[in-house]
Design a protein around this motif. Sequence first.
Motif, mmCIF file in Angstrom:
data_model
loop_
_atom_site.group_PDB
_atom_site.id
_atom_site.type_symbol
_atom_site.label_atom_id
_atom_site.label_comp_id
_atom_site.label_asym_id
_atom_site.label_seq_id
_atom_site.Cartn_x
_atom_site.Cartn_y
_atom_site.Cartn_z
ATOM 1 N N GLU A 14 0.841 -1.201 0.000
ATOM 2 C CA GLU A 14 0.000 0.000 0.000
ATOM 3 C C GLU A 14 0.871 1.245 0.000
ATOM 4 O OE1 GLU A 14 -2.394 -0.250 3.491
ATOM 5 O OE2 GLU A 14 -3.458 -2.064 2.873
ATOM 6 N N MET A 15 0.249 2.366 -0.387
ATOM 7 C CA MET A 15 0.875 3.664 -0.270
ATOM 8 C C MET A 15 -0.016 4.546 0.593
ATOM 9 S SD MET A 15 1.807 6.595 -3.129
ATOM 10 C CE MET A 15 2.785 5.476 -4.138
ATOM 11 N N VAL A 16 0.595 5.281 1.483
ATOM 12 C CA VAL A 16 -0.139 6.206 2.343
ATOM 13 C C VAL A 16 -0.054 7.592 1.717
ATOM 14 C CG1 VAL A 16 -0.391 7.152 4.659
ATOM 15 C CG2 VAL A 16 0.451 4.808 4.344
ATOM 16 N N SER A 38 -1.251 -1.120 -6.280
ATOM 17 C CA SER A 38 -1.587 -1.281 -7.702
ATOM 18 C C SER A 38 -2.437 -0.126 -8.233
ATOM 19 C CB SER A 38 -2.331 -2.607 -7.907
ATOM 20 O OG SER A 38 -3.505 -2.649 -7.107
ATOM 21 N N ALA A 39 -2.892 0.785 -7.361
ATOM 22 C CA ALA A 39 -3.741 1.895 -7.819
ATOM 23 C C ALA A 39 -2.921 3.077 -8.329
ATOM 24 C CB ALA A 39 -4.671 2.342 -6.684
ATOM 25 N N PHE A 40 -1.613 2.953 -8.381
ATOM 26 C CA PHE A 40 -0.758 4.090 -8.755
ATOM 27 C C PHE A 40 0.081 3.764 -9.993
ATOM 28 C CE2 PHE A 40 -1.483 4.376 -4.195
ATOM 29 C CZ PHE A 40 -1.874 5.694 -4.033
ATOM 30 N N THR A 59 0.709 9.078 -10.173
ATOM 31 C CA THR A 59 -0.669 9.302 -10.618
ATOM 32 C C THR A 59 -1.574 8.255 -9.992
ATOM 33 O OG1 THR A 59 0.101 10.210 -12.736
ATOM 34 C CG2 THR A 59 -2.201 9.453 -12.612
ATOM 35 N N LEU A 60 -2.660 8.724 -9.378
ATOM 36 C CA LEU A 60 -3.660 7.824 -8.792
ATOM 37 C C LEU A 60 -4.681 7.480 -9.870
ATOM 38 C CD1 LEU A 60 -4.853 6.430 -6.271
ATOM 39 C CD2 LEU A 60 -6.122 8.553 -5.822
ATOM 40 N N ALA A 110 -9.924 4.612 -8.171
ATOM 41 C CA ALA A 110 -9.226 3.909 -7.088
ATOM 42 C C ALA A 110 -9.943 4.159 -5.769
ATOM 43 C CB ALA A 110 -7.792 4.383 -6.995
ATOM 44 N N VAL A 111 -10.035 3.142 -4.975
ATOM 45 C CA VAL A 111 -10.692 3.240 -3.674
ATOM 46 C C VAL A 111 -9.673 2.921 -2.598
ATOM 47 C CG1 VAL A 111 -12.967 2.656 -4.581
ATOM 48 C CG2 VAL A 111 -11.429 0.847 -3.799
#
Length: 336
Positions: free
Chosen positions: A139-141, A160-162, A174-175, A179-180
């Motif tokens: 994850e990324m915060v 994986s959302a980035f 980039t997001l 993405a949730v």
Amino acid sequence: MLAALAALLALAALSGCSTMLWGTQQAPIVDATVMPVEPASAPVAASEPEPAETASNEPEQPKKPKKPVVKPRRVEPSPPVAAPPPPPPPPPPRQLILLRAIDRNAAHTLLDSQVQKPDGKPVGRAVDMIADAAGKPLEMVVNLQGFLGVGDRKVNFPWSAFRFTPSAKEAPITLNAGAVPAAANKASAPQLPMLDATVERANGAKVGRVVDVLIDGNAQPQAVVLDVSGMVSTERRTIAANWSALRFVTRDKELHPLLELSDAQINATPPYAADKPIRAVSPGPAPAPAASAVPAASAPGASAGGSPAGGSAGGTTGSAPSGSTAVAVSNARAVR
């Protein structure tokens, strides 16, 4: 013959004259035989008389026995003595560290990098990365922006959302649309927030504190930036370490990053700076074991494939990272 007859006649005449002179005494008749006179030849040299053998009254001495003739034996040359092999050359200085150059256009820092939407609208800034026990990012915060700084909040999104664009100066992250945030329920496996994590050695000694992570265009971490101030010197100093050199172990139900960098290796690593080329460090290969008279195949504990058991220092195995450069530093180098 005529000369002989003439001589006889002359002799007879002389005989008659003597009779007439001296009376009638008859002279004895001598029967002379005329021998032919051979011509004189060259005188023969008289041979030297042989010396008469002198009788010796001394008893004959016994003959000494003859010494047997001993023929000298042919001495076979002794085989040449093989010279001892020269001593092996001294081993080269151990390669304490391996350095890998990282292009700044191929990797970008994570901390405080701007995050935007696909349309370019800013979303916030990255503040941390969550990794699992295999060192894989989960994850990324992101610190989402509020209005004038009011309402900012930290939200975890799946890694994986980035999308990552290291060469972008404004917004390298980039997001993705739609993405949730990540699910609130955490898995039972331990996870580790990387920023501000303390990196240690296996013996528990501290190496440094993570102050940043370098991410490439494939969303893969390439290196960590460590603050090693107070470890080998009192001055503030940061270095970059290859992500592949890290190990993650679970201790007391918590995940701990390990890096086998000694003080001498840290001291030999060039410092990390934002305006200088990136050179990420990995521990050098372990020294080769001393040569043994027992063949490796017959040595106890040898594996069937002939590979020695164990791995390199730090618990990692495999080859050095691509593009790495070995740096040889003497083990006797004093720690500053």
